[in-house]
Design a protein around this motif. Structure first.
Motif, PDB file in Angstrom:
ATOM      1  N   CYS A 102       0.711  -1.268  -0.182  1.00 28.90           N
ATOM      2  CA  CYS A 102       0.136  -0.129   0.010  1.00 28.90           C
ATOM      3  C   CYS A 102       0.874   1.088  -0.018  1.00 28.90           C
ATOM      4  O   CYS A 102       0.460   2.292  -0.426  1.00 28.90           O
ATOM      5  CB  CYS A 102      -0.927   0.176   1.231  1.00 28.90           C
ATOM      6  SG  CYS A 102      -2.154  -1.199   1.369  1.00 28.90           S
TER       7      CYS A 102
ATOM      8  N   ASP B  87      -0.869   5.077   2.010  1.00 28.90           N
ATOM      9  CA  ASP B  87      -1.276   4.236   0.661  1.00 28.90           C
ATOM     10  C   ASP B  87      -1.135   5.091  -0.521  1.00 28.90           C
ATOM     11  O   ASP B  87      -1.927   4.928  -1.454  1.00 28.90           O
ATOM     12  CB  ASP B  87      -2.872   4.424   0.864  1.00 28.90           C
ATOM     13  CG  ASP B  87      -3.353   3.311   2.082  1.00 28.90           C
ATOM     14  OD1 ASP B  87      -2.507   2.539   2.593  1.00 28.90           O
ATOM     15  OD2 ASP B  87      -4.606   3.487   2.542  1.00 28.90           O
TER      16      ASP B  87
ATOM     17  N   ASN C 197       1.094   4.050  -2.700  1.00 33.89           N
ATOM     18  CA  ASN C 197       1.129   3.353  -3.908  1.00 33.89           C
ATOM     19  C   ASN C 197      -0.389   2.911  -4.468  1.00 33.89           C
ATOM     20  O   ASN C 197      -0.451   2.883  -5.821  1.00 33.89           O
ATOM     21  CB  ASN C 197       1.635   1.663  -3.532  1.00 33.89           C
ATOM     22  CG  ASN C 197       3.201   2.206  -3.291  1.00 33.89           C
ATOM     23  OD1 ASN C 197       3.637   3.403  -3.391  1.00 33.89           O
ATOM     24  ND2 ASN C 197       3.649   1.322  -2.497  1.00 33.89           N
ATOM     25  N   LEU C 198      -1.328   2.810  -3.493  1.00 29.88           N
ATOM     26  CA  LEU C 198      -2.668   2.461  -4.038  1.00 29.88           C
ATOM     27  C   LEU C 198      -3.264   3.697  -4.842  1.00 29.88           C
ATOM     28  O   LEU C 198      -3.864   3.638  -5.776  1.00 29.88           O
ATOM     29  CB  LEU C 198      -3.616   2.313  -2.867  1.00 29.88           C
ATOM     30  CG  LEU C 198      -3.187   0.781  -2.041  1.00 29.88           C
ATOM     31  CD1 LEU C 198      -4.104   0.666  -1.095  1.00 29.88           C
ATOM     32  CD2 LEU C 198      -3.078  -0.371  -3.004  1.00 29.88           C
TER      33      LEU C 198
ATOM     34  N   ARG D 132      -9.068  -0.924   1.143  1.00 32.75           N
ATOM     35  CA  ARG D 132      -8.545  -1.595   2.079  1.00 32.75           C
ATOM     36  C   ARG D 132      -9.236  -2.225   3.285  1.00 32.75           C
ATOM     37  O   ARG D 132      -9.921  -1.302   4.132  1.00 32.75           O
ATOM     38  CB  ARG D 132      -7.218  -1.166   2.874  1.00 32.75           C
ATOM     39  CG  ARG D 132      -6.217  -1.959   3.609  1.00 32.75           C
ATOM     40  CD  ARG D 132      -4.982  -1.510   4.187  1.00 32.75           C
ATOM     41  NE  ARG D 132      -4.255  -2.547   4.935  1.00 32.75           N
ATOM     42  CZ  ARG D 132      -3.471  -2.283   5.872  1.00 32.75           C
ATOM     43  NH1 ARG D 132      -2.593  -1.239   5.569  1.00 32.75           N
ATOM     44  NH2 ARG D 132      -2.802  -2.989   6.407  1.00 32.75           N
TER      45      ARG D 132
ATOM     46  N   LEU E   1      -7.993  -6.286   0.005  1.00 32.91           N
ATOM     47  CA  LEU E   1      -7.794  -4.931  -0.787  1.00 32.91           C
ATOM     48  C   LEU E   1      -9.467  -4.853  -1.915  1.00 32.91           C
ATOM     49  O   LEU E   1      -9.303  -6.164  -2.583  1.00 32.91           O
ATOM     50  CB  LEU E   1      -6.949  -4.685  -1.911  1.00 32.91           C
ATOM     51  CG  LEU E   1      -5.524  -4.286  -1.092  1.00 32.91           C
ATOM     52  CD1 LEU E   1      -4.441  -4.073  -2.084  1.00 32.91           C
ATOM     53  CD2 LEU E   1      -5.801  -3.021  -0.182  1.00 32.91           C
TER      54      LEU E   1
ATOM     55  N   LEU F 115      -1.451  -5.497  -8.814  1.00 32.35           N
ATOM     56  CA  LEU F 115      -1.508  -5.649  -7.211  1.00 32.35           C
ATOM     57  C   LEU F 115      -0.706  -6.815  -6.971  1.00 32.35           C
ATOM     58  O   LEU F 115       0.209  -7.293  -6.136  1.00 32.35           O
ATOM     59  CB  LEU F 115      -2.701  -5.535  -6.536  1.00 32.35           C
ATOM     60  CG  LEU F 115      -3.150  -4.062  -6.453  1.00 32.35           C
ATOM     61  CD1 LEU F 115      -4.751  -4.067  -6.114  1.00 32.35           C
ATOM     62  CD2 LEU F 115      -2.326  -3.306  -5.569  1.00 32.35           C
TER      63      LEU F 115
END
Length: 341
Positions: free
Chosen positions: A32, A36, A38-39, A52, A57, A73
């Motif tokens: 993440c 977060d 990266n998300l 999340r 996820l 992912l």
């Protein structure tokens, strides 16, 4: 990793939820990213929403985008499972490549068989280098498979960086005895004679991008020693005349600024056991008006020669700041418009 789907009452609903479950919560935290981020990066690029829930996820969005996010992912999580980190560049690579490569192979000199069907990692002393686009991946393959490989395209597409990485990899594995990096010392507004210092001081600024790449792949002390021992040479194109470059990995950067005669001279330096990589950008020729670029002639004359490969990059392969790709596209569009009028 377990994957499940919670299907809404309407089976045909386009925005059904995809749920990924990750067994290791510590790796999920790394996946993440801090806050977060990266998300958020994946959400922005793929136009999805990722929620999340504990060690799960949930992905919301268009079906195709959901599937792509799911694959990205999964691929990033598998990377974490092997003990590697996930940086912004890794996310960018997976997004560009669609996260479709499942098996990881490390290109370490003669281990080309590991390339087949998997991700590619070029091993150097300081880091593993991974192509971020399909064009870069094909280029790396050409560098290992061909004695002479051309990389042609705009700035920021990794042409020189990857060539130097492959050269360092082959040097480390003992496939070549030395690395030779060269550029035409073409003046672009400031005369060489006006710069202070001796010849080395005058030339080094032109060679700096090559030093930068080497510093990324080799420890400073080792690099200094190799340069002192002439295992690594960095020199202007004019210094190549009269030499035979045997058992070496040779890179000619900014080849669009080599004249036809210089290009012929350089290409005919190739000796036994050597590899050559020629990189250039046809849109950035700094030669005097009326002087033909040797890179264009080489394309015309060598395109059908066995053992020579040509690899092309576009603005879509730019791996610098996103604005660089936008700038290149704007200039390309203007050039096309000018040609039509």
């Amino acid at each position: 990793m377990a994957i499940s789907e919670m299907t809404p009452p309407l089976a045909q609903e386009a925005n059904k939820e995809h749920v990924l479950e990750f067994p290791d919560n510590r790796l999920l935290i790394d996946l993440c990213g801090e806050y977060d981020r990266n998300l958020a990066n994946i959400e922005q690029k793929l136009k999805v929403q990722i929620i999340r829930r504990g060690n799960q996820l949930a992905i919301h969005g268009e079906e195709a985008a959901q599937l792509e996010a799911e694959t990205v992912l999964q691929s990033l999580y598998q990377r974490l499972e092997t003990g590697k980190s996930v940086e912004q560049g890794d996310i960018d690579r997976e997004l560009r490549m669609g996260g479709s490569e499942k098996n990881t192979g490390t290109l370490d000199g003669d281990q080309m068989e590991l390339f087949k069907g998997g991700k590619v990692e070029i091993k150097t002393r300081k880091k593993l280098v991974e192509p971020r686009t399909e064009a870069q991946k094909a280029y790396v393959k050409s560098l290992f498979n061909n004695e002479l490989a051309f990389g042609i395209g705009p700035a920021g597409t990794g042409k020189t960086y990857l060539a130097v990485a492959v050269g360092v990899s082959m040097f480390i594995s003992g496939e070549v005895d030395k690395i030779i990096l060269s550029r035409p010392a073409v003046e672009a507004g400031e005369k060489l004679g006006y710069l202070p210092g001796d010849m080395k001081d005058k030339v080094d600024p032109y060679m700096q991008p090559l030093y930068d790449a080497l510093n990324d792949f080799l420890p400073a002390k080792q690099l200094g020693k190799l340069i002192e021992e002439k295992k690594i040479e960095i020199a202007p194109l004019a210094f190549m005349r009269g030499r035979t470059l045997a058992n070496a990995f040779v890179v000619l950067d900014e080849a669009q600024n080599a004249t036809t005669m210089q290009m012929k001279m350089f290409l005919t330096r190739l000796g036994e056991g050597s590899r050559m990589a020629i990189t250039g950008d046809r849109t950035q020729v700094d030669l005097p008006r009326g002087v033909q670029s040797g890179l264009r002639d080489a394309e015309r004359l060598l395109s059908e020669v066995k053992g020579v490969s040509f690899n092309y990059f576009t603005a879509n392969d730019v791996v610098r700041h996103p604005l660089v790709a936008a700038i290149i596209k704007a200039y390309d569009a203007d050039a096309e418009k000018a040609q039509k009028t």
